[in-house]
Scaffold this motif. Structure first.
Motif, PDB file in Angstrom:
ATOM      1  N   VAL A  14       9.556  -0.587   0.985  1.00 63.67           N
ATOM      2  CA  VAL A  14       8.732  -1.093  -0.126  1.00 63.67           C
ATOM      3  C   VAL A  14       8.339  -2.552   0.117  1.00 63.67           C
ATOM      4  CG1 VAL A  14       8.763  -1.682  -2.582  1.00 63.67           C
ATOM      5  CG2 VAL A  14       9.658   0.513  -1.834  1.00 63.67           C
ATOM      6  N   LEU A  15       9.265  -3.346   0.608  1.00 59.87           N
ATOM      7  CA  LEU A  15       9.023  -4.783   0.716  1.00 59.87           C
ATOM      8  C   LEU A  15       8.106  -5.176   1.870  1.00 59.87           C
ATOM      9  CD1 LEU A  15      12.576  -6.099  -0.160  1.00 59.87           C
ATOM     10  CD2 LEU A  15      10.500  -6.232  -1.563  1.00 59.87           C
ATOM     11  N   ILE A  16       8.191  -4.493   2.994  1.00 62.45           N
ATOM     12  CA  ILE A  16       7.341  -4.864   4.134  1.00 62.45           C
ATOM     13  C   ILE A  16       5.856  -4.720   3.794  1.00 62.45           C
ATOM     14  CG2 ILE A  16       6.621  -4.158   6.452  1.00 62.45           C
ATOM     15  CD1 ILE A  16       9.557  -3.969   7.185  1.00 62.45           C
ATOM     16  N   PRO A  17       5.407  -3.572   3.278  1.00 61.18           N
ATOM     17  CA  PRO A  17       3.980  -3.510   2.951  1.00 61.18           C
ATOM     18  C   PRO A  17       3.584  -4.478   1.837  1.00 61.18           C
ATOM     19  CG  PRO A  17       5.084  -1.484   2.290  1.00 61.18           C
ATOM     20  CD  PRO A  17       6.061  -2.298   3.069  1.00 61.18           C
ATOM     21  N   PHE A  18       4.486  -4.730   0.906  1.00 59.23           N
ATOM     22  CA  PHE A  18       4.191  -5.702  -0.156  1.00 59.23           C
ATOM     23  C   PHE A  18       3.975  -7.095   0.442  1.00 59.23           C
ATOM     24  CE2 PHE A  18       5.647  -8.915  -3.211  1.00 59.23           C
ATOM     25  CZ  PHE A  18       4.702  -8.726  -4.204  1.00 59.23           C
ATOM     26  N   ALA A  19       4.879  -7.506   1.333  1.00 59.67           N
ATOM     27  CA  ALA A  19       4.747  -8.820   1.968  1.00 59.67           C
ATOM     28  C   ALA A  19       3.471  -8.890   2.808  1.00 59.67           C
ATOM     29  CB  ALA A  19       5.972  -9.111   2.838  1.00 59.67           C
ATOM     30  N   LEU A  20       3.165  -7.816   3.521  1.00 59.64           N
ATOM     31  CA  LEU A  20       1.936  -7.793   4.329  1.00 59.64           C
ATOM     32  C   LEU A  20       0.688  -7.866   3.443  1.00 59.64           C
ATOM     33  CD1 LEU A  20       2.896  -5.157   7.039  1.00 59.64           C
ATOM     34  CD2 LEU A  20       2.608  -7.637   7.355  1.00 59.64           C
ATOM     35  N   ALA A  21       0.736  -7.224   2.296  1.00 59.26           N
ATOM     36  CA  ALA A  21      -0.399  -7.287   1.366  1.00 59.26           C
ATOM     37  C   ALA A  21      -0.556  -8.702   0.809  1.00 59.26           C
ATOM     38  CB  ALA A  21      -0.218  -6.284   0.233  1.00 59.26           C
ATOM     39  N   PRO A  28      -3.727  -3.095  -0.117  1.00 65.21           N
ATOM     40  CA  PRO A  28      -2.822  -2.329  -0.978  1.00 65.21           C
ATOM     41  C   PRO A  28      -3.301  -0.913  -1.293  1.00 65.21           C
ATOM     42  CG  PRO A  28      -3.151  -4.522  -1.865  1.00 65.21           C
ATOM     43  CD  PRO A  28      -4.119  -4.354  -0.729  1.00 65.21           C
ATOM     44  N   SER A  29      -4.549  -0.607  -1.016  1.00 68.59           N
ATOM     45  CA  SER A  29      -5.021   0.762  -1.238  1.00 68.59           C
ATOM     46  C   SER A  29      -5.068   1.567   0.062  1.00 68.59           C
ATOM     47  CB  SER A  29      -6.397   0.753  -1.897  1.00 68.59           C
ATOM     48  OG  SER A  29      -7.339   0.136  -1.045  1.00 68.59           O
ATOM     49  N   SER A  30      -4.570   0.974   1.151  1.00 71.39           N
ATOM     50  CA  SER A  30      -4.593   1.667   2.441  1.00 71.39           C
ATOM     51  C   SER A  30      -3.554   2.784   2.475  1.00 71.39           C
ATOM     52  CB  SER A  30      -4.343   0.685   3.582  1.00 71.39           C
ATOM     53  OG  SER A  30      -2.995   0.241   3.573  1.00 71.39           O
ATOM     54  N   LEU A  31      -3.815   3.741   3.339  1.00 73.90           N
ATOM     55  CA  LEU A  31      -2.908   4.872   3.488  1.00 73.90           C
ATOM     56  C   LEU A  31      -1.509   4.417   3.890  1.00 73.90           C
ATOM     57  CD1 LEU A  31      -2.561   7.954   3.510  1.00 73.90           C
ATOM     58  CD2 LEU A  31      -3.292   7.916   5.909  1.00 73.90           C
ATOM     59  N   SER A  32      -1.414   3.502   4.837  1.00 72.88           N
ATOM     60  CA  SER A  32      -0.096   3.054   5.306  1.00 72.88           C
ATOM     61  C   SER A  32       0.687   2.361   4.188  1.00 72.88           C
ATOM     62  CB  SER A  32      -0.231   2.134   6.520  1.00 72.88           C
ATOM     63  OG  SER A  32      -1.003   1.002   6.203  1.00 72.88           O
ATOM     64  N   TYR A  33       0.022   1.513   3.422  1.00 70.00           N
ATOM     65  CA  TYR A  33       0.689   0.808   2.321  1.00 70.00           C
ATOM     66  C   TYR A  33       1.226   1.815   1.295  1.00 70.00           C
ATOM     67  CZ  TYR A  33       1.337  -2.356  -1.646  1.00 70.00           C
ATOM     68  OH  TYR A  33       1.868  -3.055  -2.702  1.00 70.00           O
ATOM     69  N   LEU A  34       0.373   2.727   0.884  1.00 69.35           N
ATOM     70  CA  LEU A  34       0.762   3.692  -0.147  1.00 69.35           C
ATOM     71  C   LEU A  34       1.854   4.647   0.339  1.00 69.35           C
ATOM     72  CD1 LEU A  34      -2.772   4.428  -1.594  1.00 69.35           C
ATOM     73  CD2 LEU A  34      -0.936   3.105  -2.676  1.00 69.35           C
ATOM     74  N   VAL A  66       3.334   6.318  -9.233  1.00 67.27           N
ATOM     75  CA  VAL A  66       2.104   5.528  -9.131  1.00 67.27           C
ATOM     76  C   VAL A  66       1.562   5.568  -7.700  1.00 67.27           C
ATOM     77  CG1 VAL A  66       1.178   3.172  -9.270  1.00 67.27           C
ATOM     78  CG2 VAL A  66       2.620   4.065 -11.106  1.00 67.27           C
ATOM     79  N   SER A  67       2.443   5.451  -6.719  1.00 64.54           N
ATOM     80  CA  SER A  67       2.013   5.531  -5.321  1.00 64.54           C
ATOM     81  C   SER A  67       1.435   6.903  -5.005  1.00 64.54           C
ATOM     82  CB  SER A  67       3.187   5.235  -4.381  1.00 64.54           C
ATOM     83  OG  SER A  67       3.638   3.914  -4.544  1.00 64.54           O
ATOM     84  N   LEU A  68       2.084   7.941  -5.490  1.00 63.09           N
ATOM     85  CA  LEU A  68       1.597   9.302  -5.260  1.00 63.09           C
ATOM     86  C   LEU A  68       0.241   9.518  -5.929  1.00 63.09           C
ATOM     87  CD1 LEU A  68       2.224  12.035  -3.998  1.00 63.09           C
ATOM     88  CD2 LEU A  68       3.402  12.648  -6.111  1.00 63.09           C
ATOM     89  N   ALA A  69       0.079   9.007  -7.136  1.00 65.95           N
ATOM     90  CA  ALA A  69      -1.198   9.135  -7.839  1.00 65.95           C
ATOM     91  C   ALA A  69      -2.307   8.419  -7.069  1.00 65.95           C
ATOM     92  CB  ALA A  69      -1.085   8.571  -9.260  1.00 65.95           C
ATOM     93  N   ALA A  70      -2.013   7.234  -6.560  1.00 72.37           N
ATOM     94  CA  ALA A  70      -3.008   6.495  -5.778  1.00 72.37           C
ATOM     95  C   ALA A  70      -3.352   7.249  -4.498  1.00 72.37           C
ATOM     96  CB  ALA A  70      -2.492   5.097  -5.457  1.00 72.37           C
TER      97      ALA A  70
END
Length: 86
Positions: A14-21, A28-34, A66-70
């Motif tokens: 969870v934290l790595i993509p958050f920090a990268l964003a 944050p809407s990319s496939l890898s982030y979600l 929320v991630s699944l919905a996105a």
């Protein structure tokens, strides 16, 4: 010990993509982030359910939903944006 490894792995996912964003290195809407958010929060939600940590389960469960919905909206958005310019 295994429970702590699951918590650390879930948190890192969870934290790595958050920090990268936050560093504007990933959208944050990319496939890898979600996907990383879904996997990490899903792991943490399962761990919270097993250990009966209801507040933590609520937090991580909602995060996963929320991630699944996105993710479920993402392909529709991509098709719509491609055809909107035509």
């Amino acid at each position: 010990m295994n429970e702590q490894l699951v918590q650390i792995l879930g948190s890192v996912l969870v934290l790595i993509p958050f920090a990268l964003a936050q560093a504007r290195r990933v959208d944050p809407s990319s496939l890898s982030y979600l996907l990383l958010n879904l996997l990490g929060s899903g792991l943490l939600a399962v761990d919270a359910a097993v250990t009966r940590q209801w507040g933590f389960l609520l937090l991580e469960g909602v995060w996963a939903v929320v991630s699944l919905a996105a993710l479920s909206r993402r392909p529709a958005n991509r098709r719509t944006s491609r055809t909107a310019g035509r």
